[in-house]
Design a protein around this motif. Structure first.
Motif, PDB file in Angstrom:
ATOM      1  N   CYS A  16       0.838  -1.197   0.000  1.00 33.89           N
ATOM      2  CA  CYS A  16       0.000   0.000   0.000  1.00 33.89           C
ATOM      3  C   CYS A  16       0.868   1.240   0.000  1.00 33.89           C
ATOM      4  O   CYS A  16       2.063   1.188   0.326  1.00 33.89           O
ATOM      5  CB  CYS A  16      -0.910   0.017   1.224  1.00 33.89           C
ATOM      6  SG  CYS A  16      -2.042  -1.389   1.346  1.00 33.89           S
ATOM      7  N   TYR A  18       0.389   3.767   2.021  1.00 33.21           N
ATOM      8  CA  TYR A  18       0.557   4.185   3.410  1.00 33.21           C
ATOM      9  C   TYR A  18       0.386   2.979   4.327  1.00 33.21           C
ATOM     10  O   TYR A  18      -0.401   2.082   4.031  1.00 33.21           O
ATOM     11  CB  TYR A  18      -0.482   5.257   3.791  1.00 33.21           C
ATOM     12  CG  TYR A  18      -0.415   6.510   2.947  1.00 33.21           C
ATOM     13  CD1 TYR A  18       0.481   7.536   3.248  1.00 33.21           C
ATOM     14  CD2 TYR A  18      -1.258   6.660   1.846  1.00 33.21           C
ATOM     15  CE1 TYR A  18       0.529   8.680   2.474  1.00 33.21           C
ATOM     16  CE2 TYR A  18      -1.198   7.801   1.067  1.00 33.21           C
ATOM     17  CZ  TYR A  18      -0.306   8.812   1.385  1.00 33.21           C
ATOM     18  OH  TYR A  18      -0.257   9.938   0.614  1.00 33.21           O
ATOM     19  N   ASN A  20      -0.771   0.806   7.726  1.00 30.52           N
ATOM     20  CA  ASN A  20      -2.005   0.731   8.508  1.00 30.52           C
ATOM     21  C   ASN A  20      -1.974   1.764   9.638  1.00 30.52           C
ATOM     22  O   ASN A  20      -0.919   2.005  10.237  1.00 30.52           O
ATOM     23  CB  ASN A  20      -2.141  -0.673   9.089  1.00 30.52           C
ATOM     24  CG  ASN A  20      -3.577  -1.107   9.198  1.00 30.52           C
ATOM     25  OD1 ASN A  20      -4.493  -0.347   8.925  1.00 30.52           O
ATOM     26  ND2 ASN A  20      -3.773  -2.356   9.606  1.00 30.52           N
ATOM     27  N   PHE A  21      -3.120   2.384   9.926  1.00 35.77           N
ATOM     28  CA  PHE A  21      -3.273   3.395  10.984  1.00 35.77           C
ATOM     29  C   PHE A  21      -2.460   4.665  10.709  1.00 35.77           C
ATOM     30  O   PHE A  21      -2.101   5.381  11.642  1.00 35.77           O
ATOM     31  CB  PHE A  21      -2.879   2.824  12.365  1.00 35.77           C
ATOM     32  CG  PHE A  21      -3.703   1.658  12.798  1.00 35.77           C
ATOM     33  CD1 PHE A  21      -4.999   1.834  13.243  1.00 35.77           C
ATOM     34  CD2 PHE A  21      -3.192   0.372  12.754  1.00 35.77           C
ATOM     35  CE1 PHE A  21      -5.770   0.745  13.639  1.00 35.77           C
ATOM     36  CE2 PHE A  21      -3.950  -0.716  13.149  1.00 35.77           C
ATOM     37  CZ  PHE A  21      -5.249  -0.527  13.592  1.00 35.77           C
ATOM     38  N   TYR A  22      -2.183   4.942   9.440  1.00 42.98           N
ATOM     39  CA  TYR A  22      -1.367   6.111   9.106  1.00 42.98           C
ATOM     40  C   TYR A  22      -2.093   7.418   9.399  1.00 42.98           C
ATOM     41  O   TYR A  22      -1.498   8.381   9.884  1.00 42.98           O
ATOM     42  CB  TYR A  22      -0.984   6.051   7.617  1.00 42.98           C
ATOM     43  CG  TYR A  22      -0.164   7.236   7.150  1.00 42.98           C
ATOM     44  CD1 TYR A  22       1.217   7.266   7.366  1.00 42.98           C
ATOM     45  CD2 TYR A  22      -0.757   8.307   6.494  1.00 42.98           C
ATOM     46  CE1 TYR A  22       1.981   8.342   6.928  1.00 42.98           C
ATOM     47  CE2 TYR A  22      -0.003   9.386   6.061  1.00 42.98           C
ATOM     48  CZ  TYR A  22       1.356   9.402   6.284  1.00 42.98           C
ATOM     49  OH  TYR A  22       2.101  10.476   5.860  1.00 42.98           O
ATOM     50  N   SER A  23      -3.399   7.468   9.086  1.00 45.83           N
ATOM     51  CA  SER A  23      -4.127   8.726   9.199  1.00 45.83           C
ATOM     52  C   SER A  23      -5.075   8.709  10.390  1.00 45.83           C
ATOM     53  O   SER A  23      -5.494   7.649  10.859  1.00 45.83           O
ATOM     54  CB  SER A  23      -4.922   8.992   7.915  1.00 45.83           C
ATOM     55  OG  SER A  23      -5.781   7.905   7.646  1.00 45.83           O
ATOM     56  N   SER A  49      -9.550  -1.106  12.418  1.00 47.05           N
ATOM     57  CA  SER A  49      -8.701  -2.029  11.688  1.00 47.05           C
ATOM     58  C   SER A  49      -8.087  -2.976  12.720  1.00 47.05           C
ATOM     59  O   SER A  49      -8.569  -3.078  13.836  1.00 47.05           O
ATOM     60  CB  SER A  49      -7.627  -1.245  10.918  1.00 47.05           C
ATOM     61  OG  SER A  49      -6.827  -2.122  10.167  1.00 47.05           O
ATOM     62  N   CYS A  57      -4.498  -1.693   5.029  1.00 48.59           N
ATOM     63  CA  CYS A  57      -3.776  -0.483   4.627  1.00 48.59           C
ATOM     64  C   CYS A  57      -4.326   0.079   3.323  1.00 48.59           C
ATOM     65  O   CYS A  57      -4.070   1.244   2.992  1.00 48.59           O
ATOM     66  CB  CYS A  57      -2.288  -0.773   4.486  1.00 48.59           C
ATOM     67  SG  CYS A  57      -1.878  -1.959   3.177  1.00 48.59           S
ATOM     68  N   GLU A  60      -6.098   3.385   3.640  1.00 49.66           N
ATOM     69  CA  GLU A  60      -5.392   4.561   4.138  1.00 49.66           C
ATOM     70  C   GLU A  60      -5.291   5.678   3.103  1.00 49.66           C
ATOM     71  O   GLU A  60      -5.407   6.851   3.442  1.00 49.66           O
ATOM     72  CB  GLU A  60      -3.990   4.172   4.625  1.00 49.66           C
ATOM     73  CG  GLU A  60      -3.979   3.238   5.822  1.00 49.66           C
ATOM     74  CD  GLU A  60      -4.631   3.844   7.060  1.00 49.66           C
ATOM     75  OE1 GLU A  60      -4.601   5.085   7.224  1.00 49.66           O
ATOM     76  OE2 GLU A  60      -5.179   3.066   7.861  1.00 49.66           O
ATOM     77  N   THR A  61      -5.080   5.319   1.843  1.00 47.25           N
ATOM     78  CA  THR A  61      -4.998   6.351   0.808  1.00 47.25           C
ATOM     79  C   THR A  61      -6.281   7.160   0.741  1.00 47.25           C
ATOM     80  O   THR A  61      -6.252   8.403   0.667  1.00 47.25           O
ATOM     81  CB  THR A  61      -4.710   5.712  -0.563  1.00 47.25           C
ATOM     82  OG1 THR A  61      -3.457   5.037  -0.516  1.00 47.25           O
ATOM     83  CG2 THR A  61      -4.646   6.780  -1.652  1.00 47.25           C
ATOM     84  N   VAL A  64      -6.492   9.417   3.789  1.00 45.43           N
ATOM     85  CA  VAL A  64      -5.573  10.559   3.656  1.00 45.43           C
ATOM     86  C   VAL A  64      -6.184  11.621   2.741  1.00 45.43           C
ATOM     87  O   VAL A  64      -6.149  12.824   3.035  1.00 45.43           O
ATOM     88  CB  VAL A  64      -4.204  10.102   3.118  1.00 45.43           C
ATOM     89  CG1 VAL A  64      -3.364  11.288   2.694  1.00 45.43           C
ATOM     90  CG2 VAL A  64      -3.470   9.284   4.174  1.00 45.43           C
ATOM     91  N   ARG A  79      -9.273   6.363  15.305  1.00 43.17           N
ATOM     92  CA  ARG A  79      -8.814   5.029  14.927  1.00 43.17           C
ATOM     93  C   ARG A  79      -8.793   4.113  16.140  1.00 43.17           C
ATOM     94  O   ARG A  79      -8.613   4.554  17.275  1.00 43.17           O
ATOM     95  CB  ARG A  79      -7.394   5.085  14.318  1.00 43.17           C
ATOM     96  CG  ARG A  79      -7.208   6.088  13.208  1.00 43.17           C
ATOM     97  CD  ARG A  79      -8.151   5.841  12.038  1.00 43.17           C
ATOM     98  NE  ARG A  79      -7.999   4.534  11.456  1.00 43.17           N
ATOM     99  CZ  ARG A  79      -7.149   4.237  10.472  1.00 43.17           C
ATOM    100  NH1 ARG A  79      -6.380   5.192   9.953  1.00 43.17           N
ATOM    101  NH2 ARG A  79      -7.076   3.025   9.981  1.00 43.17           N
TER     102      ARG A  79
END
Length: 531
Positions: A16, A18, A20-23, A49, A57, A60-61, A64, A79
C-alpha cells in the motif's frame, strides 16, 4: 544445507501507499477513552482495523485524501485496533472482514459500507439529519422530483405528533440509512398537511407514509398500518429484479432468501433463461426473492464464489441466504424451467446439500500428498470443530485448482506436523478446500488461500487473518500469539530435534553475513512486527 535455505514462500500480505493506521486525529487505547469521547463529541468518524490485517492499509490512501474535507467539516477521524481493543466486538456489528468505518452520532454507531469519499459525507449528513424537513408544497414537489440517482423517495406526513407515528417513522428512516439511492423527508406542519389532505395532493390520510418509486406514488395510512418495511418492499421490488446494492439492502432488511441467476448480458441467448426464470418467479413469488446479475462483470466474480459457484459456466444459479449456507444449482445440469422448479422445491423442503455439487468435487492427489499431515475439515464439521469454544484453531482455506494453494502446502503442512509432534492439545490445525466444502461462506473470507485464527474463547467476527509470508516458523509463532490457551514453543519450533542439532552445526560453519540471514529466517525473535 536443507534447513538453512530460506525457502520459497507465498506472501499473503498487501502493498500500500501508506501503512495501517497512518491517518487520523486520535487513536483509542482504552474503553473508557472511547466512552468519554462519545460524551464529548456529538459526531465523529471511527475507522476500525487490526494490526494483523495488513490488507487494511488499502483504505489509508482514501482516508488521507478525505482528511482535509473531514477537518473542514469540523469532524475527527478516530482510529482503533481491534486486535487490542476487543471491547468493540460488544458494540459493533458482527462483520466478516476489516476494515470498518462507523459514524458515531449522539452515542449511536452506524456502519458505513461504501467507498471513502463523497458518499461518506453524504452518509454522515443523512445520519446526523436523517429527514429533510419540508415546510411548503414547493419543497415537497422538489423533493419528489425525479432524479436518476434516487431509486426511492419517501416522506412521512405526521399530523398527530403526540402519537407514536413520528417515532415509528424516524426510527424506520434511521434503520434504512444504509439503503443506497434513498432519501427521506418529513412534514409535521399541521396547516400544510390539512391543506394537502383537502386537496388530495400526495396524501389521503392525515398520518401517512408516501413513497415515490418506479415512477409511481404509493401511500400508507399509518393509523391503520405501521408495518412500514413490508409496505415499502411490496411497492418497490419487482417480481424479478436485477441484484443491485439497492435491491440487496431491501432483501437483507426483509431477511428473505435470494435466488440469483448469473447471466452474460452481452449474450442474447441468455435472455431466454431470464424469461423462463421470470415465469417461475411469478408462479412462486412471496417467500423467496428472485434476482439476476451480470456474471461476466469482473467485480461480480467474487459474488459468484461467495454463493458456491465454482466454474465460469453461465448462466448459473444459486441461493444467497445471508447466514453462511450456500446452495448453488448443479453446474453439471442444464438450466430449464423444470430443473429450476425442482431446485426451488428442494430448497423449500430442506433437501439441498450445501456446497458445490459432488460431480465438481475433485481432490488432487499431488495436493493431498502435500497436505498429508494436516487434518481436513468438512463443511458440516465447522460448528463442532472450529466455531465451538474451548479450542484454539488455525484454519487454511484454499482452492485445490489454484497454484498458490499448492505452493503454500509444504510450510502449512509442516506447521500441522510440528504442533502434533510437540503435543500441544489445546490447538488444532485444519485445512479446507472451497471446491469441496465452502466454509468461507460462514467465516467470511472470499480471497484465498487464507489462513485465519479463531481463539478458543473469542470466536467472533472478524476473525484474525494471517497476512505475512507463509513460512512455517512465522505461522507457528503467529498461532502462539493469538491463542487464548497459552503455551510455550521452543527456540526453533518448526524443526525436529534431529534437525535442530544439524541446524546449529551448519550455522556455526557460516560467515557472519549468512548467519544473520539464516537466523532472521529461523530463530525466535519479536514477531509482533510481522503480525
Amino acid at each position: 544445507m536443507l534447513f538453512l535455505l530460506i525457502s520459497l514462500s507465498f506472501a499473503l500480505a498487501y502493498e500500500c501507499d501508506y501503512p495501517n493506521f497512518y491517518s487520523g486525529h486520535l487513536n483509542i487505547t482504552t474503553e473508557k477513552q472511547f466512552r468519554d469521547l462519545m460524551k464529548k463529541e456529538k459526531l465523529f468518524i471511527l475507522a476500525l482495523s487490526a494490526k494483523w490485517c495488513t490488507h487494511c492499509c488499502k483504505i489509508e490512501t482514501s482516508l488521507v485524501e478525505a482528511l482535509p474535507e473531514i477537518e473542514k467539516k469540523g469532524l475527527k477521524l478516530v482510529r482503533a485496533d481491534l486486535s487490542t481493543q476487543t471491547y468493540f466486538n460488544k458494540i459493533i456489528e458482527k462483520s466478516e472482514s476489516l476494515p470498518h468505518i462507523y459514524i458515531v452520532y449522539n452515542n449511536e454507531l452506524k456502519r458505513f459500507d461504501g467507498q471513502v469519499g463523497p458518499s461518506l459525507f453524504t452518509f454522515i449528513e443523512k445520519f446526523s439529519n436523517p429527514h429533510q424537513i419540508l415546510s411548503s408544497v414547493e419543497e415537497i414537489d422538489d423533493f419528489f422530483s425525479s432524479s436518476p440517482s434516487i431509486s426511492l423517495a419517501m416522506v412521512g406526513f405526521i399530523f398527530d405528533t403526540s402519537e407514536d407515528y413520528l417515532k415509528i417513522y424516524q426510527n424506520f428512516a434511521i434503520n434504512l440509512l444504509d439503503w443506497p439511492y434513498t432519501k427521506f423527508g418529513l412534514v409535521t406542519d399541521k396547516f400544510l398537511i390539512k391543506s394537502l389532505h383537502i386537496a388530495e395532493k400526495y396524501i389521503l390520510y392525515l398520518n401517512s407514509l408516501v413513497i415515490y418509486t418506479n415512477g409511481e406514488f404509493k401511500s400508507l395510512d399509518l393509523e391503520m398500518d405501521t408495518q412500514l418495511l413490508p409496505f415499502v418492499a411490496r411497492n418497490t421490488l419487482k417480481v424479478l429484479d436485477e441484484l443491485t446494492p439497492f435491491t440487496f439492502q431491501i432483501y437483507r432488511s426483509l431477511s428473505l432468501p435470494m435466488l440469483v441467476m448469473f447471466i452474460d448480458k452481452e449474450n442474447p441467448e441468455h435472455y431466454k433463461y431470464i424469461e423462463i426464470y421470470e415465469r417461475i418467479a411469478r408462479d412462486s413469488y412471496g417467500d423467496i426473492g428472485y434476482l439476476w446479475m451480470d456474471g461476466k462483470q469482473p467485480n461480480n466474480a467474487e459474488k459468484k464464489r461467495a454463493v458456491g459457484i465454482i466454474t465460469d459456466k453461465l448462466p448459473a444459479l444459486a441461493f444467497n441466504l445471508l447466514d453462511g449456507r450456500v446452495f448453488p444449482f448443479d453446474e453439471t445440469k442444464e438450466i430449464t424451467k423444470k430443473s429450476i422448479s425442482i431446485f426451488i422445491e428442494n430448497f423449500r423442503n430442506n433437501k439441498l446439500e450445501s456446497g458445490a455439487h459432488k460431480g465438481l468435487r475433485t481432490k488432487s492427489g499431488e495436493l493431498e500428498n502435500k497436505y498429508k499431515n494436516t487434518p481436513y475439515l468438512k463443511y458440516d464439521e465447522l460448528e463442532e470443530k472450529v466455531l465451538s469454544e474451548g479450542t484454539d484453531v488455525m484454519l487454511l482455506i484454499y482452492d485445490s485448482r489454484d497454484e498458490k494453494s499448492l505452493g503454500i502446502a509444504p510450510n502449512y503442512n509442516k506447521v500441522a506436523l510440528r504442533y502434533s509432534e510437540l503435543n500441544i492439545p489445546s490447538i488444532k490445525i485444519y485445512r479446507s478446500d472451497i471446491v469441496s466444502d465452502p466454509v468461507q461462506t460462514k467465516l467470511g473470507t472470499y480471497i484465498w488461500p487464507a489462513i485465519i485464527f479463531l481463539p478458543a474463547f473469542h470466536k467472533v467476527k472478524p476473525y484474525v487473518q494471517y497476512t505475512g509470508e507463509a513460512k512455517a516458523v512465522q505461522l507457528m509463532f503467529f498461532a502462539q500469539k493469538y491463542a487464548d490457551i497459552k503455551f510455550e514453543l521452543p527456540e526453533l519450533p518448526h524443526l525436529s530435534p534431529d534437525q535442530i542439532q544439524a541446524y546449529w552445526q551448519q550455522v556455526n560453519e557460516l560467515d557472519e553475513e549468512k548467519r544473520e540471514k539464516v537466523s532472521a529466517a529461523n530463530e525466535r525473535r519479536n514477531w509482533d512486527e510481522y503480525f
